[in-house]
Design an enzyme around this catalytic site. Sequence first.
Site, PDB file in Angstrom:
ATOM      1  N   ARG A 214      40.196  45.595  32.230  1.00 54.13           N
ATOM      2  CA  ARG A 214      40.970  45.651  33.462  1.00 54.13           C
ATOM      3  C   ARG A 214      41.259  47.126  33.757  1.00 54.13           C
ATOM      4  O   ARG A 214      41.203  47.980  32.867  1.00 54.13           O
ATOM      5  CB  ARG A 214      42.277  44.877  33.311  1.00 54.13           C
TER       6      ARG A 214
ATOM      7  N   LYS B 204      46.602  41.810  28.953  1.00 58.70           N
ATOM      8  CA  LYS B 204      47.509  40.967  29.729  1.00 58.70           C
ATOM      9  C   LYS B 204      48.324  40.065  28.814  1.00 58.70           C
ATOM     10  O   LYS B 204      47.817  39.512  27.851  1.00 58.70           O
ATOM     11  CB  LYS B 204      46.675  40.130  30.701  1.00 58.70           C
TER      12      LYS B 204
ATOM     13  N   HIS C  73      38.039  45.262  39.215  1.00 61.93           N
ATOM     14  CA  HIS C  73      37.923  43.909  38.684  1.00 61.93           C
ATOM     15  C   HIS C  73      36.538  43.325  38.955  1.00 61.93           C
ATOM     16  O   HIS C  73      36.094  42.445  38.223  1.00 61.93           O
ATOM     17  CB  HIS C  73      39.018  43.012  39.274  1.00 61.93           C
TER      18      HIS C  73
ATOM     19  N   ARG D 191      34.511  44.106  36.039  1.00 63.26           N
ATOM     20  CA  ARG D 191      34.865  43.190  34.933  1.00 63.26           C
ATOM     21  C   ARG D 191      34.159  41.849  35.132  1.00 63.26           C
ATOM     22  O   ARG D 191      33.613  41.271  34.182  1.00 63.26           O
ATOM     23  CB  ARG D 191      36.381  43.023  34.904  1.00 63.26           C
TER      24      ARG D 191
ATOM     25  N   HIS E 271      39.908  36.441  27.767  1.00 65.02           N
ATOM     26  CA  HIS E 271      40.254  35.231  28.514  1.00 65.02           C
ATOM     27  C   HIS E 271      40.967  34.240  27.605  1.00 65.02           C
ATOM     28  O   HIS E 271      40.535  34.011  26.478  1.00 65.02           O
ATOM     29  CB  HIS E 271      38.985  34.564  29.065  1.00 65.02           C
TER      30      HIS E 271
ATOM     31  N   TYR F   9      31.623  32.325  35.085  1.00 65.79           N
ATOM     32  CA  TYR F   9      30.727  33.430  35.437  1.00 65.79           C
ATOM     33  C   TYR F   9      29.272  33.121  35.122  1.00 65.79           C
ATOM     34  O   TYR F   9      28.393  33.930  35.413  1.00 65.79           O
ATOM     35  CB  TYR F   9      31.156  34.699  34.690  1.00 65.79           C
TER      36      TYR F   9
END
Length: 291
Positions: free
Chosen positions: A151, A177, A241, A244, A267, A276
């Site tokens: 990020r 995060k 992003h 990413r 994640h 993805y």
Amino acid sequence: MVSGDRARSPATMAPSARNISADEMLIRSWLHNRSDNTRDAYGRDARAFLAFTGKTLGEVVLADLQLWFDSLECADATRRRKLAAIKSLLSFGVRLGMLPSDVGAAFRMERGRDTLHERILTQEDVARMIDGEDDPRKRAFLRVLYVMGLRLREACGLTWRSMTRRQQGGIATVHGKGGKTRSVLVPAKLWKELVALRVDNRPDGPVVPGHDGGPLHAKAGDRIVKRAAKRAGLSPAVSAHWLRHACASHAQDRGAPPHVVQATLGHASLATTTRYSHVREGDGAGKYLDP
């Protein structure tokens, strides 16, 4: 005559002042132990909501929440994120017994349209962005975002204390995060680029410094990405992003197991990572079936 201490005591304060103080205490408790980014964003959302309604949290009704949501002029994903924050605050207040009812629980909305495919860059797009950057510092920053899948704030916050040399490349300890920490591989080529940028041996020195040698500010990092995208002839909407997203997509296209990509990007759910694994042009289930 009332003493100064008594004048400031909760018992003698106006009801509105006591309630505002209680709302602020609730917000601070709700944000406790969250990441800096989350505290900043959710705190702004909560206080903007209160300013819009002109009420205390205990006085808010469903209609207030609906009117506020309808008034938001921003992207759909941002509106949903803001709504989720307020709903979380209201339910937290009810669990603590500080609010009489959870009015956010009655708020229902349709599932948002999945626009992830619109934010996937091709490998050629990324190559043009990186190859078109002449400044070694900025080019290394673009590669950190893409190759490591970080990020924006994670990339800007990397220091050499977080970096561990290996026989081939190295490992970065990334604080991400939700306060979660993960280890991310730094390939040998990228490691060499980053070492070339290092100006001293300070462990707290930034891995990718700003133009003045200090930490790279997130806004400056965003400008690096925007300008690289513009030179490559890509959409103005491209952000860090997107790189990413591209990391997750391209790695899986090249055969990386989803659980490896999940660990790299941090994640929480494997389902997020496998989003993805988009269908390539000319590919489909029928291709793998007998006629």
